[in-house]
Motif scaffolding. Structure first.
Motif, short mmCIF file in Angstrom:
data_model
loop_
_atom_site.label_atom_id
_atom_site.label_comp_id
_atom_site.label_asym_id
_atom_site.label_seq_id
_atom_site.Cartn_x
_atom_site.Cartn_y
_atom_site.Cartn_z
N MET A 1 0.85 -1.17 0.00
CA MET A 1 0.00 0.00 0.00
C MET A 1 0.90 1.24 0.00
O MET A 1 1.80 1.37 0.81
N SER A 2 0.65 2.14 -0.95
CA SER A 2 1.43 3.38 -1.06
C SER A 2 0.53 4.58 -0.78
O SER A 2 -0.65 4.56 -1.10
N PRO A 3 1.11 5.63 -0.23
CA PRO A 3 0.33 6.85 0.00
C PRO A 3 -0.04 7.55 -1.31
O PRO A 3 0.53 7.25 -2.37
N ALA A 4 -0.92 8.51 -1.23
CA ALA A 4 -1.24 9.37 -2.36
C ALA A 4 -0.03 10.27 -2.64
O ALA A 4 0.84 10.45 -1.78
N ASN A 5 0.00 10.83 -3.83
CA ASN A 5 1.05 11.78 -4.23
C ASN A 5 2.44 11.17 -4.15
O ASN A 5 3.38 11.77 -3.64
N THR A 6 2.53 9.94 -4.66
CA THR A 6 3.82 9.26 -4.78
C THR A 6 4.07 8.98 -6.26
O THR A 6 3.15 8.94 -7.07
N THR A 7 5.33 8.81 -6.59
CA THR A 7 5.71 8.56 -7.97
C THR A 7 6.95 7.67 -7.99
O THR A 7 7.51 7.36 -6.95
N GLY A 8 7.36 7.29 -9.18
CA GLY A 8 8.57 6.50 -9.35
C GLY A 8 8.30 5.02 -9.25
O GLY A 8 7.21 4.58 -8.89
N THR A 9 9.31 4.24 -9.57
CA THR A 9 9.21 2.79 -9.48
C THR A 9 8.86 2.41 -8.06
O THR A 9 9.53 2.81 -7.12
N GLY A 10 7.78 1.69 -7.89
CA GLY A 10 7.34 1.28 -6.56
C GLY A 10 6.59 2.36 -5.80
O GLY A 10 6.14 2.12 -4.69
N TYR A 143 1.90 2.95 7.24
CA TYR A 143 2.80 2.93 6.07
C TYR A 143 4.20 2.44 6.44
O TYR A 143 5.17 2.77 5.76
N ALA A 144 4.31 1.65 7.48
CA ALA A 144 5.62 1.16 7.92
C ALA A 144 6.33 0.37 6.83
O ALA A 144 7.53 0.58 6.58
N ASN A 145 5.64 -0.54 6.18
CA ASN A 145 6.27 -1.34 5.12
C ASN A 145 6.68 -0.47 3.95
O ASN A 145 7.78 -0.62 3.40
N TRP A 146 5.79 0.45 3.56
CA TRP A 146 6.12 1.38 2.47
C TRP A 146 7.34 2.22 2.85
O TRP A 146 8.24 2.43 2.03
N ALA A 147 7.38 2.72 4.08
CA ALA A 147 8.50 3.55 4.53
C ALA A 147 9.81 2.76 4.46
O ALA A 147 10.84 3.29 4.02
#
Length: 192
Positions: A1-10, A143-147
């Motif tokens: 799960m990724s936050p809003a306003n993110t970009t790039g690979t992954g 968002y621990a895993n995403w971080a």
């Protein structure tokens, strides 16, 4: 799960501004790094203005070297909270980033960013940020895993220290310890 306003690979890069801006400013920072707090105090507002004016999009990449070197988890926890702020909106994200840097402890061995109640208290300083949903994401470190993945992605850029900034791939700021840059100096660099 990724936050809003993110970009790039992954989707590991939080951004401020519009992705179709004529210039890309990549900002490499760590939330517990005192030099990053100095940079934020000096030019974060200028970065925001340049993005608001459509001159740049600022893409933020986050390290967690101090978590690994001196212990704790504050850089990663703060990044997770910033992801939750980005879900609320870009304005809330950039204002929360500034509020966290302004609240950074004086000793890198202190780690208040690992405490959800501290992160939430600083979120109260940002208009429109606190809500039940935001508070839950921060309290549960949603968002621990995403971080953790975003921090691993930071390492792929080969940046040796924070803060560092690249404009369209050109280094415009690689600050030595204790130095600062003025808004005018920063604007001169991005207008070269």
């Amino acid at each position: 799960m990724s936050p809003a306003n993110t970009t790039g690979t992954g989707a590991y890069t939080l951004y401020y501004g519009t992705l179709d801006s004529p210039h890309i400013l990549q900002v490499f920072i760590e939330m517990r790094d005192p030099d990053c707090a100095k940079m934020a105090d000096s030019i974060l507002g200028t970065i925001r203005e340049a993005a608001d004016d459509g001159k740049i999009v600022a893409k933020f990449h986050f390290a967690a070297n101090l978590d690994d070197e001196v212990g704790g988890g504050g850089s990663r926890c703060a990044l997770s909270a910033l992801g939750a702020a980005s879900d609320v909106g870009q304005s809330q994200f950039i204002n929360y980033l500034g509020a966290l840097f302004a609240s950074q402890p004086h000793q890198v061995t202190d780690d208040p960013f690992s405490d959800a109640s501290f992160l939430l208290s600083r979120a109260s300083q940002v208009d429109g940020l606190r809500s039940a949903e935001f508070d839950q994401k921060v309290s549960q470190n949603a968002y621990a895993n995403w971080a953790a993945d975003a921090v691993a992605d930071f390492e792929t850029f080969g940046v040796l220290g924070t803060p560092t900034m690249w404009l369209d791939g050109r280094v415009v700021l690689g600050m030595p310890v204790g130095s600062t840059v003025t808004p005018a100096e920063f604007l001169a660099e991005i207008q070269k």
